[in-house]
Every structure is written in C-alpha cells, then in structure tokens.
Design an enzyme around this catalytic site. Sequence first.
Site, PDB file in Angstrom:
ATOM      1  N   HIS A  95      -7.358  -2.689   5.652  1.00 46.97           N
ATOM      2  CA  HIS A  95      -6.588  -1.547   6.150  1.00 46.97           C
ATOM      3  C   HIS A  95      -7.330  -0.278   5.737  1.00 46.97           C
ATOM      4  O   HIS A  95      -8.131  -0.312   4.776  1.00 46.97           O
ATOM      5  CB  HIS A  95      -5.174  -1.596   5.553  1.00 46.97           C
ATOM      6  CG  HIS A  95      -4.187  -0.739   6.270  1.00 46.97           C
ATOM      7  ND1 HIS A  95      -3.964  -0.820   7.624  1.00 46.97           N
ATOM      8  CD2 HIS A  95      -3.320   0.227   5.811  1.00 46.97           C
ATOM      9  CE1 HIS A  95      -3.024   0.050   7.975  1.00 46.97           C
ATOM     10  NE2 HIS A  95      -2.620   0.695   6.898  1.00 46.97           N
ATOM     11  N   ASP A 147       0.202  -4.312   6.689  1.00 46.67           N
ATOM     12  CA  ASP A 147      -0.806  -3.612   7.470  1.00 46.67           C
ATOM     13  C   ASP A 147      -2.230  -4.096   7.204  1.00 46.67           C
ATOM     14  O   ASP A 147      -2.775  -3.895   6.105  1.00 46.67           O
ATOM     15  CB  ASP A 147      -0.717  -2.113   7.183  1.00 46.67           C
ATOM     16  CG  ASP A 147       0.639  -1.539   7.558  1.00 46.67           C
ATOM     17  OD1 ASP A 147       1.585  -2.329   7.720  1.00 46.67           O
ATOM     18  OD2 ASP A 147       0.743  -0.313   7.684  1.00 46.67           O
ATOM     19  N   ASP A 193       5.785   4.642   5.179  1.00 51.31           N
ATOM     20  CA  ASP A 193       6.789   3.714   5.697  1.00 51.31           C
ATOM     21  C   ASP A 193       6.901   2.458   4.850  1.00 51.31           C
ATOM     22  O   ASP A 193       7.766   1.617   5.094  1.00 51.31           O
ATOM     23  CB  ASP A 193       6.489   3.349   7.159  1.00 51.31           C
ATOM     24  CG  ASP A 193       5.078   2.829   7.378  1.00 51.31           C
ATOM     25  OD1 ASP A 193       4.145   3.353   6.758  1.00 51.31           O
ATOM     26  OD2 ASP A 193       4.905   1.906   8.200  1.00 51.31           O
ATOM     27  N   HIS A 194       6.061   2.332   3.822  1.00 46.99           N
ATOM     28  CA  HIS A 194       6.095   1.169   2.930  1.00 46.99           C
ATOM     29  C   HIS A 194       6.503   1.527   1.499  1.00 46.99           C
ATOM     30  O   HIS A 194       6.600   0.632   0.665  1.00 46.99           O
ATOM     31  CB  HIS A 194       4.728   0.486   2.909  1.00 46.99           C
ATOM     32  CG  HIS A 194       4.328  -0.077   4.234  1.00 46.99           C
ATOM     33  ND1 HIS A 194       4.467  -1.403   4.557  1.00 46.99           N
ATOM     34  CD2 HIS A 194       3.820   0.535   5.332  1.00 46.99           C
ATOM     35  CE1 HIS A 194       4.046  -1.602   5.802  1.00 46.99           C
ATOM     36  NE2 HIS A 194       3.652  -0.440   6.291  1.00 46.99           N
ATOM     37  N   HIS A 213       1.171   3.918   2.239  1.00 49.70           N
ATOM     38  CA  HIS A 213       1.614   4.666   3.408  1.00 49.70           C
ATOM     39  C   HIS A 213       3.133   4.817   3.329  1.00 49.70           C
ATOM     40  O   HIS A 213       3.840   3.921   2.853  1.00 49.70           O
ATOM     41  CB  HIS A 213       1.192   3.955   4.694  1.00 49.70           C
ATOM     42  CG  HIS A 213      -0.231   4.241   5.076  1.00 49.70           C
ATOM     43  ND1 HIS A 213      -0.999   3.379   5.833  1.00 49.70           N
ATOM     44  CD2 HIS A 213      -1.037   5.311   4.801  1.00 49.70           C
ATOM     45  CE1 HIS A 213      -2.201   3.898   6.010  1.00 49.70           C
ATOM     46  NE2 HIS A 213      -2.252   5.061   5.399  1.00 49.70           N
ATOM     47  N   HIS A 236       0.852  -1.191   0.000  1.00 48.35           N
ATOM     48  CA  HIS A 236       0.000   0.000   0.000  1.00 48.35           C
ATOM     49  C   HIS A 236       0.889   1.241   0.000  1.00 48.35           C
ATOM     50  O   HIS A 236       2.119   1.130  -0.006  1.00 48.35           O
ATOM     51  CB  HIS A 236      -0.953  -0.003   1.205  1.00 48.35           C
ATOM     52  CG  HIS A 236      -0.284   0.049   2.538  1.00 48.35           C
ATOM     53  ND1 HIS A 236       0.511  -0.964   3.017  1.00 48.35           N
ATOM     54  CD2 HIS A 236      -0.298   1.010   3.513  1.00 48.35           C
ATOM     55  CE1 HIS A 236       0.953  -0.652   4.224  1.00 48.35           C
ATOM     56  NE2 HIS A 236       0.497   0.543   4.544  1.00 48.35           N
TER      57      HIS A 236
END
Length: 300
Positions: free
Chosen positions: A141, A204, A67-68, A65, A63
Amino acid sequence: MSVRELVVLGTGSQAPSRTRNHNGYLLRWDAEGLLFDPGEGTQRQLLFAGVPASAITRICLTHFHGDHCLGVPGIVQRLSLDGIAGPVHAHYPASGGHFFARLRHATPFHEVTELREEPVERDGLVATGPFGELRARRLDHPVDAFGYQLVEPDGRRMVPELLARHGISGPDVGELQRRGSLRGVSLAEVSEHRPGQRFAFVMDTRLCDAAFALADQADLLVIESTFLTEDKRLARDYGHLTAAQAARVAAESGVRTLVLTHFSQRYTEPERFHDEAAEVFGGRIVVATDLTRVAVPRRR
C-alpha cells in the site's frame, strides 16, 4: 459458551455514505475481542450492534489512513469512561507511532484503562495467548500497512465411543487430558486430531504474496475489495484490490468463507461484487453490510 464471530461495524472506504460507515470489525473469539481498523463512528456502531466496549481486548490497526483509525480516540476514551481496567493491547505499524500518540491523546480525559502499545515492526508473531498466535505481514500500500492472521494451534477432540470402550468417564476425562495418559490408556487412543481454526484480515493492499500468506487455509477471510475489475487501473494506482483479485486470494489459499468489504462509494449495486467474486471463488461469499454478523465456520 464460547463465541466466534465477526461483527461488522463499517464497510465503507475513504468516505462514509448513508448506508456504509467507515471501517470497523470486531472479531469475537472466545474471551478475546479484537477490534480491527476502527474508523470514525465505530463507538456508535458498537452501540447499534449491541456490543459493549468491555468486549474489546485488542485494537489492531492495519495502517493510518483516516478511514481505518479515526475512531481510535472515541474507543480509547470510551474504555476509560466505562471503567474498564484492561489491559487492552494496541497493535499498529511502528512507523506510525506518532500518529497513534496523537489519536490516543486527541483530547484530555480521565484515563482509567491500561492500554498497552505493542507496535508491529516486521513480519511475524505479534502476540500469543489462549487464542493461539496473532501474526502480521506487511502489505503493498502507499503507506506502511500490515495484515493480521489469527492461528489457533491444533488440538485433540475426545471421542465418546472410544472413552466408553476404555471405561473412562466423568472427572477421569479431564485427568486424562491433563496427564496425557490414565490407567494405561493414552490420550491418542480416545481422541482424534482437531485442526485449529484460522482467521485472516487483509485491508488496503495491491495483490501481493503477503495477502496469500495471511489467507492461507483461513476459515474466515475478511478482505478489502474496493473496486470492480472495470476499475482495476484505479485499484493498482491507489494500492487496492478488485473483487476478482480478493476472490483469487481466497481461491488459491484454501479459504472457506470470504467476506468482501471496504467498498468505494462509487458503486451502488453491491451484488456486483458477489457476482464478480463468484466467477473466481466457489466457496461461501459474504458481501458485508454494516452490522452484519458472520459466524466463524465450524471446524473442518
């Protein structure tokens, strides 16, 4: 010699810490190198791990976000800087195509590598190749997210004693494998069933059917365990798993090795994740740390 191992590049969650980089996981699977969720700093973590950018053949995002995925610009530009022709395949939720476009072209650079975008629109098959099948399933998520599953097809393992009994050796072994029979001897007579290996990557998500489906019979499961059970309400509200829930997925899905990762920076005692998971799952548990290497278990 083929290598099948997970190289953990980062294990933090929303905010990196002094000991945990943002996410980043490279699965080395024979000739394939699948880079999952490269967060900020992944390019440098590869250097620390002693892995060249040329090892990357696929980029798989669960996804968008930060941090990914905030490591995507550096990885994409490094591939071209190193003169890697490719192709390198990029898989990501189709609904985030505009985000990937921004990441891919975050700054000007001389693009050399052929990067083939292959967005994931729905559950099912994502790619096929010598490695087997790469599949995806939608997770639960707050933003569109997919988990990934790598499935190697079943095959046959040659049995030396049976080959000797039928007088088959040297180049004839390869000929028998290609043709299926040789001089009246069938492949089934000198071999045994060899189950294919499986890898699963679940980031997540709340507990959901897709997590169990992805983990089904996985030899190696990499799964987020952002929270401990004491904070299960936060996990539910923000769309994450606890260590106990991640262990439940592993236990009920027949997983062999469980790798816990994506830890909230609120916790300073990583052994608590192991202890909580061990109450639910009886197999091997790895509480991932940055630059950990985890071998895919030998065939069943």
